[in-house]
Design a protein around this motif. Structure first.
Motif, short mmCIF file in Angstrom:
data_model
loop_
_atom_site.label_atom_id
_atom_site.label_comp_id
_atom_site.label_asym_id
_atom_site.label_seq_id
_atom_site.Cartn_x
_atom_site.Cartn_y
_atom_site.Cartn_z
N ASP A 58 20.87 17.21 -32.95
CA ASP A 58 22.41 16.12 -31.82
C ASP A 58 22.45 14.98 -31.63
O ASP A 58 23.28 14.20 -32.20
N ARG A 59 21.36 15.01 -30.59
CA ARG A 59 21.25 13.60 -29.99
C ARG A 59 19.62 13.62 -29.15
O ARG A 59 19.16 14.97 -29.36
N LYS A 117 19.27 19.94 -37.88
CA LYS A 117 19.12 18.85 -37.60
C LYS A 117 19.47 18.51 -35.68
O LYS A 117 19.81 19.38 -35.02
N GLU A 128 13.59 7.38 -37.16
CA GLU A 128 14.75 7.50 -38.14
C GLU A 128 13.91 8.62 -38.88
O GLU A 128 14.91 9.72 -39.67
N GLY A 148 16.78 11.76 -38.00
CA GLY A 148 17.47 11.52 -38.38
C GLY A 148 19.09 10.83 -37.57
O GLY A 148 20.22 11.20 -37.90
N LEU A 149 17.74 10.04 -36.54
CA LEU A 149 19.98 9.21 -35.93
C LEU A 149 18.98 7.60 -35.88
O LEU A 149 18.13 7.32 -36.79
N PRO A 150 19.90 7.21 -35.88
CA PRO A 150 20.11 6.26 -36.35
C PRO A 150 19.21 5.11 -34.65
O PRO A 150 19.04 5.05 -34.49
N ALA A 157 23.16 9.35 -30.84
CA ALA A 157 23.58 10.01 -31.72
C ALA A 157 24.09 9.51 -32.37
O ALA A 157 23.78 8.17 -33.04
N PRO A 158 23.92 10.78 -33.50
CA PRO A 158 24.58 9.90 -35.16
C PRO A 158 26.03 9.19 -35.30
O PRO A 158 26.16 7.87 -35.94
#
Length: 304
Positions: A227-228, A225, A194, A197-199, A273-274
């Motif tokens: 990426d993954r 950000k 979180e 910024g990743l789910p 990943a996003p």
């Protein structure tokens, strides 16, 4: 095979791995790369890798470790025309890291369809590097500095075991290891993701992540950000979670060639990943005795 060379053996394994994935493998594409790194092949760790999911199929990657005594792996790739020279910071990152950090060895990552892709630099296991130190390197993506405090708050600030540099996609990976089990607790993982910024992963992936021995992030030079992020689990169980939910991974896990006695040693990667989550699999094809002894420190690897 009679009169076979090490290159013959390795190429045959790559060809067999590609066939398992229904990936076209051309000798004209793979042989020049194997020839260029021939000096490393006899004692190299060799890994065959694939990924699941609609956007990740159609490729087999092969990774070759390169000792310090061999030519600089990126300089060699440039000299052979495997990759183009560039003024982008990606082209100077490996040398910048080498000037500022202790390096115990390298690796190259190539694809049967994509050709030369990456170099890796490994740090001594008794001298892991800190995120803050790496973030200060001039050619490093600034996104590492943007996110290093978040990882430090979750116990991962001084745990960098290696880095990977992707020249095709102009991204890089930072690998974190030798962390405590508390770093893999679901609440900790969800909080960390979180913050960067990743789910949140699925419940089944969170349970799988508890077994991870390495965590690595992918970042680039164009975004602040992450990426993954990938959580890697080492095992000799071909039917670990990703195989149970993905027939292609299961087929490769049970059938990938390997040149040592006993069950295959496998590394499953659960990736967030996003756009969602997916899995990767690396199967060790060749493993020198010293590497096998090192891997035996993981509970999932038994002396068989």
């Amino acid at each position: 095979m009679s009169g076979a060379t090490k290159i013959d053996d390795v190429y045959s394994a790559i060809e067999e791995g590609a066939r398992l994935l229904d990936v076209s493998c051309s000798r004209d594409d793979v042989w020049p790369i194997l020839t260029a790194y021939e000096g490393a092949l006899a004692q190299a760790v060799l890994v065959l890798s694939m990924a699941s999911g609609e956007n990740h199929t159609g490729e087999l990657d092969y990774t070759i470790t390169v000792p310090l005594g061999e030519p600089d792996p990126y300089a060699l790739a440039l000299s052979k025309g495997f990759t183009a020279a560039t003024d982008h910071p990606v082209g100077s990152l490996l040398s910048d890291i080498r000037e500022r950090c202790p390096v115990r060895g390298y690796a190259v990552d190539c694809g049967v369809t994509g050709g030369f892709k990456k170099t890796y630099a490994f740090f001594p296991l008794d001298d892991l590097q800190g995120l803050a130190k790496l973030a200060a390197i001039p050619s490093m993506p600034r996104s590492l500095a943007e996110n290093s405090e978040a990882f430090a708050r979750h116990g991962l600030g001084d745990n960098v075991t290696m880095v990977g540099i992707d020249y095709q996609h102009r991204t890089m990976n930072v690998y974190l290891g030798k962390f405590g089990p508390e770093c893999l607790e679901p609440k900790t993982v969800v909080s960390m993701l979180e913050e960067i910024g990743l789910p949140e992963p699925s419940e089944q992936m969170l349970e799988f992540i508890r077994k991870a021995f390495s965590i690595y992030i992918t970042i680039n030079w164009d975004s602040p950000k992450v990426d993954r992020i990938c959580f890697a689990v080492i095992t000799q169980d071909a039917m670990e979670l990703p195989s149970r939910i993905d027939p292609e991974i299961a087929h490769f896990a049970k059938s990938a060639p390997h040149a040592y006695d006993g069950d295959r040693i496998l590394v499953y990667g659960s990736t967030v990943a996003p756009g969602g989550e997916y899995y990767k699999l690396g199967s060790y094809y060749q493993m020198p005795p010293d590497t096998f002894k090192l891997l035996q420190t993981h509970d999932a690897i038994q002396d068989k």
